[in-house]
Enzyme design. Structure first.
Site, PDB file in Angstrom:
ATOM      1  N   SER A 151       0.837  -1.198   0.000  1.00 19.08           N
ATOM      2  CA  SER A 151       0.000   0.000   0.000  1.00 19.08           C
ATOM      3  C   SER A 151       0.880   1.260   0.000  1.00 19.08           C
ATOM      4  O   SER A 151       1.689   1.435  -0.908  1.00 19.08           O
ATOM      5  CB  SER A 151      -0.967  -0.058   1.186  1.00 19.08           C
ATOM      6  N   HIS A 209      -7.273  -6.022  -0.065  1.00 18.00           N
ATOM      7  CA  HIS A 209      -6.119  -5.122   0.052  1.00 18.00           C
ATOM      8  C   HIS A 209      -5.075  -5.655   1.036  1.00 18.00           C
ATOM      9  O   HIS A 209      -3.886  -5.393   0.880  1.00 18.00           O
ATOM     10  CB  HIS A 209      -6.608  -3.740   0.503  1.00 18.00           C
TER      11      HIS A 209
END
Length: 253
Positions: A82, A230
């Site tokens: 991320s 994610h």
């Protein structure tokens, strides 16, 4: 940056995402340290690293290079999740001679719309003086944060002289948030090996990002881990760790 080193061999730096710390990629570290020297870092404003009132990707890339200099490393592989993936990509673009390869987990070199307003609101509204860990969890979930994310955030909660405090610099993260979701790295393409691993259930890396990825990382490889979102490194650790270890290992041959 605060860091922990393990293993021996070619260096690999592991960089966590927003609100995290160096333990986030610890499982990957255990896999990589069989063949590599692994450096896990706390990004500034996280964990035990310095608190900055302003942070952006050029500054964070410079901090990565300063870490390599501190460890007397001429180069290293970078792996980031991320925000950490954006740090890794920015460092590779700005200092290509120092970076052997780059892995970005579920992130593209792109600007993103704001996604964390609920999280910031929940963290800011928590009464740190008059709370317990259990009541903090209740507060965050009642503020609209899902239980898994709330549990993750509470890893940064630590006891203070009175009540609790955050290890992360919440004020600095809020002040820097617009720059962290942006992407304005204007540099020549990174022509060494790059790898983007996306979660099949995540919308962070989509078809709309393909052109921008190839423009800056023309030798990129890509994989999708189905059944993962994610947080792919935590949801599918065996597959994720194997993919990263195989990719990094291939670059050392």
């Amino acid at each position: 940056m605060h860091f922990v080193v393990s293993g021996e061999g070619q260096a690999v730096v592991l960089i966590h995402g927003l609100f995290g710390d160096l333990d986030n990629l610890k499982s990957l570290s255990h896999e990589l340290e069989k063949t590599h020297q692994v450096i896990r870092v706390d990004v500034p404003n996280h964990g035990l690293s310095e608190h900055w009132q302003q942070m952006d990707y050029p500054l964070l890339a410079e901090a990565v290079i300063q870490l390599l200099d501190t460890l007397d490393l001429s180069s290293a592989h970078l792996v980031g999740h991320s925000m950490g993936g954006k740090i890794a990509m920015a460092t590779a673009l700005l200092y290509p001679e120092r970076i052997d390869s780059v892995v970005a987990a579920d992130i593209a070199p792109a600007a993103y719309p704001p996604r964390h307003q609920t999280v910031f609101a929940g963290l800011n509204s928590l009464d740190l003086v008059n709370t317990t860990r259990n009541s903090a969890l209740v507060h965050l979930t009642e503020a609209g944060i899902d239980n898994a994310t709330a549990q993750f955030l509470l890893k940064s909660l630590r006891r203070a002289e009175v009540g609790f405090g955050w290890k992360m610099n919440l004020e600095g993260l809020i002040a820097s948030y617009d720059k962290l979701i942006a992407w304005d790295i204007d540099a020549a393409p990174y022509t060494k090996a790059a790898f983007i691993i996306r979660g099949g259930d995540s919308d962070y890396v989509g078809a709309e990002h393909k052109q921008g990825i190839l423009a800056q990382f023309p030798k990129v490889q890509a994989k999708t881990i189905n059944g993962a979102g994610h947080w792919l490194h935590a949801q599918k650790p065996e597959i994720f760790n194997r993919l990263v270890a195989e990719f990094v290992g291939e670059q050392g041959r």
